[in-house]
Design a protein around this motif. Sequence first.
Motif, PDB file in Angstrom:
ATOM      1  N   LEU A   1       5.406 -12.017  -9.960  1.00 35.97           N
ATOM      2  CA  LEU A   1       5.616 -10.729 -10.608  1.00 35.97           C
ATOM      3  C   LEU A   1       5.981  -9.702  -9.543  1.00 35.97           C
ATOM      4  O   LEU A   1       5.274  -9.547  -8.551  1.00 35.97           O
ATOM      5  N   CYS A   2       7.088  -9.036  -9.741  1.00 36.45           N
ATOM      6  CA  CYS A   2       7.463  -7.909  -8.884  1.00 36.45           C
ATOM      7  C   CYS A   2       7.063  -6.649  -9.639  1.00 36.45           C
ATOM      8  O   CYS A   2       7.835  -6.116 -10.424  1.00 36.45           O
ATOM      9  N   ALA A   3       5.842  -6.212  -9.419  1.00 32.91           N
ATOM     10  CA  ALA A   3       5.317  -5.044 -10.123  1.00 32.91           C
ATOM     11  C   ALA A   3       5.716  -3.775  -9.392  1.00 32.91           C
ATOM     12  O   ALA A   3       5.788  -3.761  -8.159  1.00 32.91           O
ATOM     13  N   PRO A   4       5.972  -2.696 -10.119  1.00 25.74           N
ATOM     14  CA  PRO A   4       6.259  -1.430  -9.430  1.00 25.74           C
ATOM     15  C   PRO A   4       5.047  -1.007  -8.603  1.00 25.74           C
ATOM     16  O   PRO A   4       3.929  -0.918  -9.108  1.00 25.74           O
ATOM     17  N   ALA A   5       5.279  -0.778  -7.312  1.00 24.55           N
ATOM     18  CA  ALA A   5       4.201  -0.372  -6.413  1.00 24.55           C
ATOM     19  C   ALA A   5       4.314   1.084  -6.003  1.00 24.55           C
ATOM     20  O   ALA A   5       3.334   1.692  -5.570  1.00 24.55           O
ATOM     21  N   VAL A   6       5.521   1.635  -6.119  1.00 24.76           N
ATOM     22  CA  VAL A   6       5.763   3.038  -5.804  1.00 24.76           C
ATOM     23  C   VAL A   6       6.702   3.606  -6.861  1.00 24.76           C
ATOM     24  O   VAL A   6       7.434   2.856  -7.523  1.00 24.76           O
ATOM     25  N   ALA A   7       6.690   4.903  -7.020  1.00 23.79           N
ATOM     26  CA  ALA A   7       7.592   5.532  -7.978  1.00 23.79           C
ATOM     27  C   ALA A   7       9.016   5.519  -7.431  1.00 23.79           C
ATOM     28  O   ALA A   7       9.227   5.636  -6.212  1.00 23.79           O
ATOM     29  N   PRO A   8      10.031   5.366  -8.290  1.00 23.20           N
ATOM     30  CA  PRO A   8      11.413   5.461  -7.813  1.00 23.20           C
ATOM     31  C   PRO A   8      11.640   6.786  -7.107  1.00 23.20           C
ATOM     32  O   PRO A   8      11.155   7.834  -7.536  1.00 23.20           O
ATOM     33  N   ARG A   9      12.370   6.722  -6.013  1.00 25.03           N
ATOM     34  CA  ARG A   9      12.591   7.920  -5.201  1.00 25.03           C
ATOM     35  C   ARG A   9      13.592   8.867  -5.871  1.00 25.03           C
ATOM     36  O   ARG A   9      14.656   8.423  -6.334  1.00 25.03           O
ATOM     37  N   ASP A  10      13.226  10.124  -5.921  1.00 24.68           N
ATOM     38  CA  ASP A  10      14.112  11.173  -6.419  1.00 24.68           C
ATOM     39  C   ASP A  10      14.635  10.799  -7.813  1.00 24.68           C
ATOM     40  O   ASP A  10      13.853  10.577  -8.728  1.00 24.68           O
TER      41      ASP A  10
ATOM     42  N   ASP B   1       0.857  -1.186   0.000  1.00 23.37           N
ATOM     43  CA  ASP B   1       0.000   0.000   0.000  1.00 23.37           C
ATOM     44  C   ASP B   1       0.890   1.232   0.000  1.00 23.37           C
ATOM     45  O   ASP B   1       1.542   1.551   1.004  1.00 23.37           O
ATOM     46  N   ASP B   2       0.933   1.919  -1.135  1.00 23.81           N
ATOM     47  CA  ASP B   2       1.803   3.078  -1.293  1.00 23.81           C
ATOM     48  C   ASP B   2       1.413   4.200  -0.343  1.00 23.81           C
ATOM     49  O   ASP B   2       2.259   4.838   0.288  1.00 23.81           O
ATOM     50  N   GLU B   3       0.114   4.451  -0.183  1.00 21.93           N
ATOM     51  CA  GLU B   3      -0.333   5.563   0.646  1.00 21.93           C
ATOM     52  C   GLU B   3      -0.057   5.311   2.126  1.00 21.93           C
ATOM     53  O   GLU B   3       0.444   6.182   2.838  1.00 21.93           O
ATOM     54  N   LYS B   4      -0.352   4.112   2.607  1.00 18.85           N
ATOM     55  CA  LYS B   4      -0.153   3.789   4.020  1.00 18.85           C
ATOM     56  C   LYS B   4       1.282   3.333   4.302  1.00 18.85           C
ATOM     57  O   LYS B   4       1.647   3.192   5.465  1.00 18.85           O
ATOM     58  N   ARG B   5       2.056   3.096   3.252  1.00 15.15           N
ATOM     59  CA  ARG B   5       3.461   2.630   3.371  1.00 15.15           C
ATOM     60  C   ARG B   5       3.504   1.334   4.172  1.00 15.15           C
ATOM     61  O   ARG B   5       4.307   1.161   5.091  1.00 15.15           O
ATOM     62  N   THR B   6       2.641   0.387   3.797  1.00 11.40           N
ATOM     63  CA  THR B   6       2.586  -0.896   4.495  1.00 11.40           C
ATOM     64  C   THR B   6       2.837  -2.040   3.527  1.00 11.40           C
ATOM     65  O   THR B   6       2.595  -1.929   2.317  1.00 11.40           O
ATOM     66  N   VAL B   7       3.318  -3.145   4.083  1.00  9.35           N
ATOM     67  CA  VAL B   7       3.608  -4.358   3.323  1.00  9.35           C
ATOM     68  C   VAL B   7       3.032  -5.539   4.085  1.00  9.35           C
ATOM     69  O   VAL B   7       3.248  -5.674   5.295  1.00  9.35           O
ATOM     70  N   ARG B   8       2.312  -6.406   3.394  1.00  5.11           N
ATOM     71  CA  ARG B   8       1.877  -7.656   4.016  1.00  5.11           C
ATOM     72  C   ARG B   8       1.872  -8.773   2.989  1.00  5.11           C
ATOM     73  O   ARG B   8       1.862  -8.520   1.772  1.00  5.11           O
TER      74      ARG B   8
END
Length: 633
Positions: A427-436, A20-27
Amino acid sequence: MKTITACTMDCGDACSLLVDDEKRTVRGNPKHPFTKGFCCKKGGRYFERLDADERVTEPLVRRGGGFAPASWDEALGLVADKLDAARAVPESILHVHGHGYRGILGMASTHFFERLGSSTTYGCVCDDTGIEACLRDFGALHHNDPEDILNSDRVVNWGRDLTRSSVHQLALLKRARKNGTEVLSISPGGDGTPEFSDVNVVIRPGTDRFLAAAVLKLFLEAGDLNPWVLTRTANWPALRGLVDGLKFRELCAACEVPPADAEMVYEWYADRGNVATVIGWGLQRHVFGGENVRFINAVAMVSGNVGVRGGGAYFNISSARNFGSWAHLIEGGVEPGERRRLLLQDLGAELRRADPPVRFAWIDGHNVINQVPDSLAVADALAAPFTVVVDGFMNDTAMRADVILPPALMFERLDVLGSCVHNYVNLCAPAVAPRDQARSDFEVLADLGSRLREPVRLPDQEACLREGLKHSNVSLDELRENGFAKVNHPFVAFENMVFGHLDGLYRFPEALHSEPERDPDYPLQLLTVVRGEFLHSQIPESEQRGVPLVWISKANPAYSVLDLSADVYLTTGLGAMQVRVETLDGLHPRAVLMRRGGWMKYGHGANVIIRPMNTDMAFGTAYYSQTCRLENR
């Protein structure tokens, strides 16, 4: 927004994850049949790594005594100029790639530098010794499906700390125990095995082959052998002759296991019902690590517990076995051929004597200075070539770079990967944009290749993924829809005892080597074991303050003479480092246990004082054969 993606860290569980990109959580993905909705601390806390203040997120170029930010155009232009100059002598280019990043697209740097004809490395800091041992025995690298352990009457866990290295295998074992499966664990202690074991046997580190040989001796003496099983072997007379010439009590003395405990291990294998054998990844990290694995496999075979449900010997499988290569899609460069190879675990010495010398080094997916023995020698040797490090943190290797390129990390880049434990492709899909300014390794190499005077052009990522998946009959569209797919492999490996050798027969080891005599100056054994919270050297800098900690038993000969209120040093023939000492129940009295991966820039890097030693097979690294002492000064 939740995204189905996957963990690409160097772990066999290869979890399917919900991010979850908004909550910055992983499960863990609850729909994945192996992940089953949970993941380990390392994956669950990964946003701490993505969002870390100390993360490198823009290219850095060495100027004077430090680093200065640079644009991608400036950094890659400089790298391309240096690489073009080195191409006149391809061997002067060195590529070092590790398992810090793996997957179909993760092979980009390997294929790219192969097309340049560069030097590469050989040898292994991980599991190749055990893999080679299994290939010699079984003829192929397979094991029963992980879920088959639920069919076991008993499990012998020979050296694997499942509390820190594979939480899903541990969950399966706990389920099995609830159903009545019994678990016996064999290790030097100091791990989490008592948590999931009915019985624990403490063994001298690195001597597992002698305990296994003692069990084989008891099988011979009891005449408790299945004739049909022996017909499925190519060299039973050789093993029988070897074991006949050994003495049971001497074998027990060699591994420092009481005869009664060795007899108990035999009874676990000889009793009715099926026994699964889980083989640890640490017992191969000794000089005779391959022999350790082969003799344990031999016990599983002689007891009739191979090729059956509820049995099997679990070391690992290849995480890439479901994928094909896409290297032939690359345009430019040279056709793959013989390349100069430098021994990875003695890289410092190899670089010093390399002729022609290495002028350009590219290091990705590997904090190599930190992770290989004699770290200072590697650091010194890498001062000579122009060195590019692809890494997001200023670790021991990045500090020696001339250019640091910031990669997109897990959750920020696309890939497809397999597992060395289960049979699912994720599949390792992009879940967040690369930082900076971080960019994926693939994009960096594609850009660099196009800048060369004689370009090396990578295909697009989609073409690479589709080509790599052809071998598995899994479609990229299916992965995008579900996040994972199962590749069909037999549920029971080597069913009916048909093995991978051309004649279909099993191979036993035919030699048993003695353990080196203890050095009176260095009477203890250093075990740099896996961490529970962090993977290898991916440790936040804030966690490495102060003096590193080691553990010993109160029965350790050093304990009675050390003044723990004064400075204590861990000393080997290569040097010394200051440590704190705590005691731990159940640890072998000659073992000194230390968690691996600490950075030498904080005084936590144990590989600084571990000398390069090869294992007996596949040029593995014998980290755990390092002898040491503890002393006040």
